[in-house]
Design a protein around this motif. Sequence first.
Motif, PDB file in Angstrom:
ATOM      1  N   GLU A 122       7.578   0.037  -0.507  1.00 49.51           N
ATOM      2  CA  GLU A 122       6.616  -0.777  -1.244  1.00 49.51           C
ATOM      3  C   GLU A 122       5.583  -1.432  -0.328  1.00 49.51           C
ATOM      4  OE1 GLU A 122       8.225  -3.599  -3.960  1.00 49.51           O
ATOM      5  OE2 GLU A 122       9.775  -2.239  -4.720  1.00 49.51           O
ATOM      6  N   TYR A 123       5.693  -1.221   0.976  1.00 47.69           N
ATOM      7  CA  TYR A 123       4.821  -1.888   1.936  1.00 47.69           C
ATOM      8  C   TYR A 123       3.921  -0.882   2.652  1.00 47.69           C
ATOM      9  CZ  TYR A 123       8.038  -5.828   1.354  1.00 47.69           C
ATOM     10  OH  TYR A 123       8.799  -6.845   0.839  1.00 47.69           O
ATOM     11  N   VAL A 124       2.813  -1.386   3.136  1.00 41.90           N
ATOM     12  CA  VAL A 124       1.911  -0.606   3.983  1.00 41.90           C
ATOM     13  C   VAL A 124       1.692  -1.376   5.274  1.00 41.90           C
ATOM     14  CG1 VAL A 124       0.750   0.574   2.091  1.00 41.90           C
ATOM     15  CG2 VAL A 124      -0.137  -1.615   2.906  1.00 41.90           C
ATOM     16  N   PHE A 125       1.357  -0.653   6.328  1.00 37.82           N
ATOM     17  CA  PHE A 125       1.082  -1.303   7.612  1.00 37.82           C
ATOM     18  C   PHE A 125      -0.223  -2.078   7.507  1.00 37.82           C
ATOM     19  CE2 PHE A 125      -0.829  -1.274  11.880  1.00 37.82           C
ATOM     20  CZ  PHE A 125       0.186  -1.923  12.589  1.00 37.82           C
ATOM     21  N   GLY A 126      -0.157  -3.358   7.890  1.00 37.15           N
ATOM     22  CA  GLY A 126      -1.351  -4.193   7.843  1.00 37.15           C
ATOM     23  C   GLY A 126      -2.053  -4.299   9.187  1.00 37.15           C
ATOM     24  N   GLU A 127      -1.323  -4.773  10.192  1.00 39.77           N
ATOM     25  CA  GLU A 127      -1.932  -4.914  11.516  1.00 39.77           C
ATOM     26  C   GLU A 127      -0.852  -5.136  12.570  1.00 39.77           C
ATOM     27  OE1 GLU A 127      -3.696  -8.422  12.951  1.00 39.77           O
ATOM     28  OE2 GLU A 127      -2.929  -9.707  11.357  1.00 39.77           O
ATOM     29  N   TRP A 128      -1.229  -4.921  13.797  1.00 37.12           N
ATOM     30  CA  TRP A 128      -0.447  -5.350  14.951  1.00 37.12           C
ATOM     31  C   TRP A 128      -1.189  -6.549  15.521  1.00 37.12           C
ATOM     32  CZ3 TRP A 128       2.123  -1.579  18.922  1.00 37.12           C
ATOM     33  CH2 TRP A 128       2.776  -2.316  19.917  1.00 37.12           C
ATOM     34  N   ASN A 129      -0.662  -7.738  15.255  1.00 37.64           N
ATOM     35  CA  ASN A 129      -1.319  -8.950  15.711  1.00 37.64           C
ATOM     36  C   ASN A 129      -0.970  -9.162  17.178  1.00 37.64           C
ATOM     37  OD1 ASN A 129      -1.614 -11.917  16.276  1.00 37.64           O
ATOM     38  ND2 ASN A 129      -2.424 -11.872  14.184  1.00 37.64           N
ATOM     39  N   PHE A 145       3.296  -6.129   7.728  1.00 39.04           N
ATOM     40  CA  PHE A 145       3.326  -5.136   6.659  1.00 39.04           C
ATOM     41  C   PHE A 145       3.089  -5.847   5.336  1.00 39.04           C
ATOM     42  CE2 PHE A 145       5.904  -3.623  10.125  1.00 39.04           C
ATOM     43  CZ  PHE A 145       5.558  -2.288  10.247  1.00 39.04           C
ATOM     44  N   PHE A 146       2.103  -5.362   4.562  1.00 35.44           N
ATOM     45  CA  PHE A 146       1.759  -5.960   3.278  1.00 35.44           C
ATOM     46  C   PHE A 146       2.469  -5.232   2.144  1.00 35.44           C
ATOM     47  CE2 PHE A 146      -2.512  -6.531   5.528  1.00 35.44           C
ATOM     48  CZ  PHE A 146      -2.200  -7.806   5.972  1.00 35.44           C
ATOM     49  N   GLN A 147       2.995  -5.989   1.196  1.00 29.07           N
ATOM     50  CA  GLN A 147       3.517  -5.373  -0.012  1.00 29.07           C
ATOM     51  C   GLN A 147       2.349  -4.931  -0.893  1.00 29.07           C
ATOM     52  OE1 GLN A 147       6.224  -7.849  -2.199  1.00 29.07           O
ATOM     53  NE2 GLN A 147       6.889  -6.207  -3.561  1.00 29.07           N
ATOM     54  N   GLU A 148       2.528  -3.867  -1.642  1.00 29.17           N
ATOM     55  CA  GLU A 148       1.490  -3.374  -2.537  1.00 29.17           C
ATOM     56  C   GLU A 148       1.816  -3.722  -3.983  1.00 29.17           C
ATOM     57  OE1 GLU A 148      -0.915   0.359  -0.847  1.00 29.17           O
ATOM     58  OE2 GLU A 148       1.061   0.879  -1.624  1.00 29.17           O
ATOM     59  N   LYS A 149       0.786  -4.086  -4.735  1.00 30.64           N
ATOM     60  CA  LYS A 149       0.870  -4.277  -6.167  1.00 30.64           C
ATOM     61  C   LYS A 149      -0.316  -3.582  -6.816  1.00 30.64           C
ATOM     62  CE  LYS A 149       4.667  -6.512  -6.356  1.00 30.64           C
ATOM     63  NZ  LYS A 149       5.842  -5.824  -6.943  1.00 30.64           N
ATOM     64  N   ASN A 150      -0.030  -2.818  -7.864  1.00 26.64           N
ATOM     65  CA  ASN A 150      -1.075  -2.026  -8.525  1.00 26.64           C
ATOM     66  C   ASN A 150      -1.808  -1.132  -7.524  1.00 26.64           C
ATOM     67  OD1 ASN A 150      -0.264  -3.481 -10.723  1.00 26.64           O
ATOM     68  ND2 ASN A 150      -2.185  -4.579 -11.013  1.00 26.64           N
ATOM     69  N   GLU A 151      -1.029  -0.621  -6.553  1.00 26.09           N
ATOM     70  CA  GLU A 151      -1.551   0.298  -5.524  1.00 26.09           C
ATOM     71  C   GLU A 151      -2.577  -0.369  -4.618  1.00 26.09           C
ATOM     72  OE1 GLU A 151      -2.926   3.819  -7.492  1.00 26.09           O
ATOM     73  OE2 GLU A 151      -0.914   4.436  -8.078  1.00 26.09           O
ATOM     74  N   ARG A 152      -2.518  -1.703  -4.523  1.00 21.28           N
ATOM     75  CA  ARG A 152      -3.409  -2.427  -3.611  1.00 21.28           C
ATOM     76  C   ARG A 152      -2.584  -3.406  -2.788  1.00 21.28           C
ATOM     77  NH1 ARG A 152      -8.007  -0.665  -5.575  1.00 21.28           N
ATOM     78  NH2 ARG A 152      -8.413  -0.621  -7.803  1.00 21.28           N
ATOM     79  N   SER A 153      -3.004  -3.619  -1.557  1.00 22.55           N
ATOM     80  CA  SER A 153      -2.278  -4.526  -0.672  1.00 22.55           C
ATOM     81  C   SER A 153      -2.423  -5.973  -1.129  1.00 22.55           C
ATOM     82  CB  SER A 153      -2.814  -4.414   0.759  1.00 22.55           C
ATOM     83  OG  SER A 153      -2.581  -3.123   1.282  1.00 22.55           O
ATOM     84  N   VAL A 154      -1.322  -6.724  -1.003  1.00 21.30           N
ATOM     85  CA  VAL A 154      -1.355  -8.175  -1.184  1.00 21.30           C
ATOM     86  C   VAL A 154      -1.406  -8.769   0.220  1.00 21.30           C
ATOM     87  CG1 VAL A 154      -0.153 -10.193  -2.072  1.00 21.30           C
ATOM     88  CG2 VAL A 154      -0.043  -8.015  -3.321  1.00 21.30           C
ATOM     89  N   TYR A 155      -2.540  -9.342   0.586  1.00 18.04           N
ATOM     90  CA  TYR A 155      -2.796  -9.719   1.971  1.00 18.04           C
ATOM     91  C   TYR A 155      -2.120 -11.037   2.338  1.00 18.04           C
ATOM     92  CZ  TYR A 155      -6.558  -6.269   1.488  1.00 18.04           C
ATOM     93  OH  TYR A 155      -7.278  -5.123   1.258  1.00 18.04           O
ATOM     94  N   TYR A 156      -1.367 -11.025   3.435  1.00 16.87           N
ATOM     95  CA  TYR A 156      -0.838 -12.222   4.105  1.00 16.87           C
ATOM     96  C   TYR A 156      -0.233 -13.237   3.129  1.00 16.87           C
ATOM     97  CZ  TYR A 156      -3.441 -10.435   8.090  1.00 16.87           C
ATOM     98  OH  TYR A 156      -3.919  -9.644   9.093  1.00 16.87           O
ATOM     99  N   ASN A 157       0.654 -12.770   2.262  1.00 17.77           N
ATOM    100  CA  ASN A 157       1.269 -13.682   1.314  1.00 17.77           C
ATOM    101  C   ASN A 157       2.707 -13.962   1.703  1.00 17.77           C
ATOM    102  OD1 ASN A 157       2.838 -14.106  -1.525  1.00 17.77           O
ATOM    103  ND2 ASN A 157       0.779 -14.960  -1.565  1.00 17.77           N
ATOM    104  N   ARG A 158       3.085 -15.225   1.700  1.00 19.59           N
ATOM    105  CA  ARG A 158       4.406 -15.633   2.156  1.00 19.59           C
ATOM    106  C   ARG A 158       5.532 -15.050   1.309  1.00 19.59           C
ATOM    107  NH1 ARG A 158       4.164 -21.949   0.180  1.00 19.59           N
ATOM    108  NH2 ARG A 158       4.673 -21.575  -2.013  1.00 19.59           N
TER     109      ARG A 158
END
Length: 309
Positions: free
Chosen positions: A131-138, A146-159
């Motif tokens: 359910e996740y996609v790679f977001g960044e290497w900080n 890694f961001f979880q996806e909802k409706n095939e879109r990333s949910v950015y930086y959510n706790r």
Amino acid sequence: MQWSKIKTLFILCFFILNIYLLIEFLNKQEQADLGVLEEQESSIEDQLESENITIDDIHIDVTEESYISAEQKEFSQQEREQIADFDDQNTEVINDSIIVSQFEESISIPDDASGDDILTILEDNILYLEEYVFGEWNNEMNVLVFFQEKNERSVYYNRSGIVLVFLDEENNMEFYTQTILEDAESQGDSRTLIQPIRAVEALYVNNELYPNEAVMSMDIGFYTRVPLENNEQVFAPTYKITLDTSNDEQEYFVNAIEGTVLNNRYTDFLDEPIESIVANIETMDDDSELKNDVLERMEPMLDEDNGVN
């Protein structure tokens, strides 16, 4: 009798003439509005060109999107047992909703590994990783995001829907934290999104885009900073814009409906997830070896000197 007919005919003619004039007025007004919009778009593009700000070839097909809402998941007993069955991990679940797990032996990352490669390495080690996609290497914090996806879109930086994998000094994976969002629901009808060029303009007028920089990429996902009291969160469609600056690449986020810039430092986006996770880890038993090891690594990130407020 004849005069009555003539009067009626005049009234009808004036009525038809008024309708015609109204239609002509509306057509000209619409053309004028389109001209203003075209002039505005041309104006911002001319300003960017005059300052040598370039925009790579970017294609975003979506023109409408709705707000969505979702709650943070609480893990069932079956899921807890599944987590406990992962090989070579020391794992705890905090408050039924946060996974903290340390690898008994750190996992190395090949030097040329892509985000997809890292996902493949971890796929048998993390719950619901599909359910996740790679977001960044900080690099500043040495954390994989890694961001979880909802409706095939990333949910950015959510706790409530993020995996953070923490690396050691040799870039080996030591431990991770994970939260998961439940199924998302649409909130209201779809809304028209601002054009991508308007999102770039928002960065420009807010002094986040400077001469000789470049807009490298743009994507659309969801973002929020306003959790509700019942643990439900409402997420707005959001443009993620990656800039090539004089120092390095930086990410910015612009609300795709309202056109507001959400933050002015990309490192700040990790503040809330990390602060929330640390606060929850601190509630673990003091004699927990996992707690002490993880806090030793995470707490320095909260120091102002390390860029996290």
